[in-house]
Each structure stands twice: as structure tokens, then as C-alpha cells.
Design an enzyme around this catalytic site. Structure first.
Site, PDB file in Angstrom:
ATOM      1  N   ASP A 158       0.808  -1.306  -0.076  1.00  0.00           N
ATOM      2  CA  ASP A 158      -0.145  -0.162   0.011  1.00  0.00           C
ATOM      3  C   ASP A 158       0.945   1.286  -0.007  1.00  0.00           C
ATOM      4  O   ASP A 158       1.711   1.516   1.004  1.00  0.00           O
ATOM      5  CB  ASP A 158      -0.851   0.167   1.170  1.00  0.00           C
ATOM      6  CG  ASP A 158      -1.838   1.278   1.392  1.00  0.00           C
ATOM      7  OD1 ASP A 158      -3.032   1.112   0.778  1.00  0.00           O
ATOM      8  OD2 ASP A 158      -1.424   2.297   1.876  1.00  0.00           O
ATOM      9  N   TYR A 198       3.254   9.620  -0.249  1.00  0.00           N
ATOM     10  CA  TYR A 198       4.338   8.968   0.462  1.00  0.00           C
ATOM     11  C   TYR A 198       5.635   9.322  -0.311  1.00  0.00           C
ATOM     12  O   TYR A 198       6.734   9.063   0.483  1.00  0.00           O
ATOM     13  CB  TYR A 198       4.321   7.530   0.570  1.00  0.00           C
ATOM     14  CG  TYR A 198       2.860   7.226   1.492  1.00  0.00           C
ATOM     15  CD1 TYR A 198       2.016   7.984   2.155  1.00  0.00           C
ATOM     16  CD2 TYR A 198       2.496   5.555   1.275  1.00  0.00           C
ATOM     17  CE1 TYR A 198       0.750   7.755   2.632  1.00  0.00           C
ATOM     18  CE2 TYR A 198       1.230   5.242   2.116  1.00  0.00           C
ATOM     19  CZ  TYR A 198       0.396   6.301   2.554  1.00  0.00           C
ATOM     20  OH  TYR A 198      -0.658   6.050   3.192  1.00  0.00           O
ATOM     21  N   LYS A 207      -2.804   6.057  -4.146  1.00  0.00           N
ATOM     22  CA  LYS A 207      -3.548   7.118  -3.706  1.00  0.00           C
ATOM     23  C   LYS A 207      -3.561   8.362  -4.182  1.00  0.00           C
ATOM     24  O   LYS A 207      -2.263   8.751  -4.475  1.00  0.00           O
ATOM     25  CB  LYS A 207      -3.740   7.192  -2.374  1.00  0.00           C
ATOM     26  CG  LYS A 207      -3.712   5.909  -1.395  1.00  0.00           C
ATOM     27  CD  LYS A 207      -3.718   6.233   0.013  1.00  0.00           C
ATOM     28  CE  LYS A 207      -3.507   4.899   0.704  1.00  0.00           C
ATOM     29  NZ  LYS A 207      -2.047   4.556   1.000  1.00  0.00           N
ATOM     30  N   HIS A 244      -7.433   9.844  -1.448  1.00  0.00           N
ATOM     31  CA  HIS A 244      -6.714  10.096  -0.322  1.00  0.00           C
ATOM     32  C   HIS A 244      -7.366  10.439   0.644  1.00  0.00           C
ATOM     33  O   HIS A 244      -7.641   9.960   1.978  1.00  0.00           O
ATOM     34  CB  HIS A 244      -5.270  10.413  -0.477  1.00  0.00           C
ATOM     35  CG  HIS A 244      -4.288   9.794   0.562  1.00  0.00           C
ATOM     36  ND1 HIS A 244      -2.921   9.949   0.127  1.00  0.00           N
ATOM     37  CD2 HIS A 244      -4.239   9.458   1.912  1.00  0.00           C
ATOM     38  CE1 HIS A 244      -2.114   9.458   1.394  1.00  0.00           C
ATOM     39  NE2 HIS A 244      -3.034   9.246   2.274  1.00  0.00           N
TER      40      HIS A 244
END
Ligand code: A2P
Length: 297
Positions: A51, A56, A80, A113
């Protein structure tokens, strides 16, 4: 194209009968310089679900790990959409960048997100997600951090129910009402921060159950999630912990143990941000400014 994860990988179905491994490797705050190694470790330990998210800033490293291990075809990959790329056309462009960074033609699961209700364009964004699934670029679509009011709105305005809602969920904060809404609409719940950033493993009912079953407290918490029907995304950079976080199918919590752990719920015990207000763009400069990414060891 269906993916095959191997007989010993527990899975469930989401959406249009897409199979998803119950335990995924979460990569939030696994910084870019360490992410490739961490994901390679996870894949070599048997994780078949990773994930990530644009925010990120480690999609390229996740892609590099998938390529280096040759495991892309047998690994479920989620990413996301960042807040700053909402909107129909921008979503399509942004999705393409993720595909390139990950080195994948098709992404298994794509999520919005955050709802960013103050920007008020998540419905148009959702229409783009529906288009991406219709075109076969993604196998499943969903949302993250959506509250019932946001879910209700996209369902009412598009008629399309998300396959997944990925939300903060751990024994001290598991959002029972939201979970009820998702269950009633056939939306699978994915638990992020499933250990409450590690803090929920030290609580009395968890420790009692751990002693009774001869497992670790973290395994009890992850097992509690799975028995509630959650997909879990524990995160660790330690191989031994990564291994134990996957090894949760050989024991079962009793109803009394489940109830005692569920009773820890406290609506004030959130460890994440507020979906009503969080709307930072999640681009590099913004992530650096908010201290949400570390670019060097
Ligand atoms: P570490 O990365 O040093 O292993 P969450 O997934 O809820 O955000 O929790 C992540 C935190 O929990 C991290 O600090 C991680 O530390 C810790 N953690 C992950 N797995 C375990 C485990 N099996 N036992 C103890 N702590 C764990």
C-alpha cells in the site's frame, strides 16, 4: 486479469470480485531512501500486497522493488491520489504519473486519499476514478478517510459505491458508526494505523489475549481486525515484526476477547488528521514544509 497470490496468502473479495490479500504492507513514513529495501524485504517474507500513495513520495521505490524481485504479477498494489490533484482531468493525468512511477500498466486499487470537503471537488474526482475502472486501468476503486457524509454524497451523485474505504482503525479508535455504514453498503474497510502507531498493543485485554494464545500483542490486534473483516496495513521496518504481522491466521480470538478489545474504543483517541479539514496539497514542497517526508538518512 486476475492475480494469483499463492495458496498460503489469505484473501477476501472486494468490489467486482477482485481478490485482495488481507494483510498488506503499509509504506507511509517509509522514507524514499529506505523504501525499496523495505518493500523487497516484505516481498521476500511473503507479503503480496503493498500500500503506497503519491503523498508518501515512495512510488518509484515501490516500483523498483516490484521490478527487482519480479513479483509485480503476484502482488496487489494500491496507490492514492494526492489532495492537490483532485478534479476530473487532473486525476487522469496524475494517475498516469503513478502508473509510470510504479512501472505498472494496471493498478489494482486506486483511492482518493482524503475527501478535502473544503475544496469541494471529490465528486468530480470520483467520476474520473469510475472512468479509470471502466477503461481497465484499475481493477478496483475506492476512497480513504471518507466519513459517512462524503460516502453518501458520491453514491448519491454518481450511483457508484466505492469498493473500499481505507480509514484509521485500531482498538482505541475504530469508528464503529462509520464501520456500520460501510458494512451496510458493501464497502470493505481497510485499517490504516492498525496498531495505533504501535500504542494500542499495550492494553490490558490485548495483553491478556496474547498470553492466552501464546502470540504477541501486535498479532492479537491484527487478528482482532481480521475477525472484524478488515484488511490490515501494518507497517514495520523490522523483518522479524513484518513476519509476525503476517502470521495471524493460526489462532482465533473468542467472542469475549473480541468484545473486550472493541470496548477500548474512545472517539478522542485518533492518531491521524481530521477528514473535515485536511486539504494540504501533499506535493513535495508541502510534504517537506510539514515535516511529512525525510529525504536523507
Ligand atoms: P517498527 O517500524 O520500528 O517495527 P501502525 O502500523 O499502527 O502505524 O504502527 C506502526 C508502529 O508499530 C511502528 O512504530 C512499528 O515500529 C510498530 N510495530 C509494527 N509491528 C510491530 C510489532 N509486531 N510489534 C511491536 N511493534 C510493532
Amino acid at each position: 486479469m486476475d492475480k494469483h497470490f499463492g495458496a498460503d496468502v489469505p484473501t477476501r473479495l472486494i468490489g467486482n470480485d477482485v481478490e485482495i490479500p488481507l494483510v498488506g504492507f503499509g509504506t507511509f513514513k517509509i522514507w524514499p531512501y529506505e523504501a525499496q529495501q523495505a518493500v523487497e524485504d516484505a516481498l521476500s517474507l511473503g507479503y503480496r500486497h503493498v500500500d503506497t500513495a503519491q503523498a508518501y513520495l515512495n512510488e518509484a521505490q515501490v516500483g523498483a522493488a516490484l521490478a527487482a524481485t519480479g513479483k509485480a504479477d503476484e502482488t496487489f498494489v494500491t496507490t492514492k491520489l494526492r489532495n492537490g490533484d483532485h478534479g476530473y482531468e487532473q486525476t487522469l493525468r496524475s494517475f498516469d504519473e503513478s502508473r509510470k512511477a510504479l512501472g505498472l500498466d494496471v493498478i489494482d486499487l486506486f483511492l482518493i486519499h482524503w475527501p478535502t470537503p473544503t475544496l469541494d471537488n471529490y465528486v468530480d474526482t470520483w467520476r474520473a476514478f469510475v472512468h479509470l475502472r471502466e477503461q481497465g486501468y484499475v481493477r478496483a476503486i475506492g476512497v480513504s478517510n471518507f466519513l459517512a457524509e462524503h460516502l453518501e454524497r458520491i453514491i448519491a451523485e454518481t450511483g457508484v459505491v466505492p469498493d473500499v474505504n481505507q480509514v484509521e482503525s485500531h482498538p482505541r479508535f475504530w469508528q464503529p458508526e462509520l464501520e456500520g455504514y460501510c458494512a451496510a453498503h458493501g464497502i470493505a474497510v481497510e485499517a490504516y494505523s492498525p496498531l495505533g502507531h504501535g500504542s494500542d498493543i499495550s492494553s490490558e485485554p490485548v495483553e491478556v489475549a496474547a498470553a492466552a494464545h501464546g502470540v504477541s500483542a501486535a498479532q492479537v490486534v491484527l487478528r482482532w481486525h481480521v475477525q472484524k473483516g478488515h484488511v490490515v496495513l501494518p507497517k514495520s521496518t523490522h523483518p522479524e515484526r513484518m513476519r509476525q504481522n503476517m502470521d495471524i491466521m493460526d489462532f482465533a480470538l473468542t467472542e469475549a476477547e473480541m468484545n473486550a478489545i472493541s470496548a477500548l474504543d474512545d472517539p478522542a483517541a485518533t492518531v491521524s488528521l481530521d477528514p473535515h479539514t485536511f486539504c494540504a496539497p501533499q506535493k513535495l514542497e508541502d510534504m517537506v514544509a510539514r515535516g511529512s517526508v525525510k529525504l536523507e538518512p
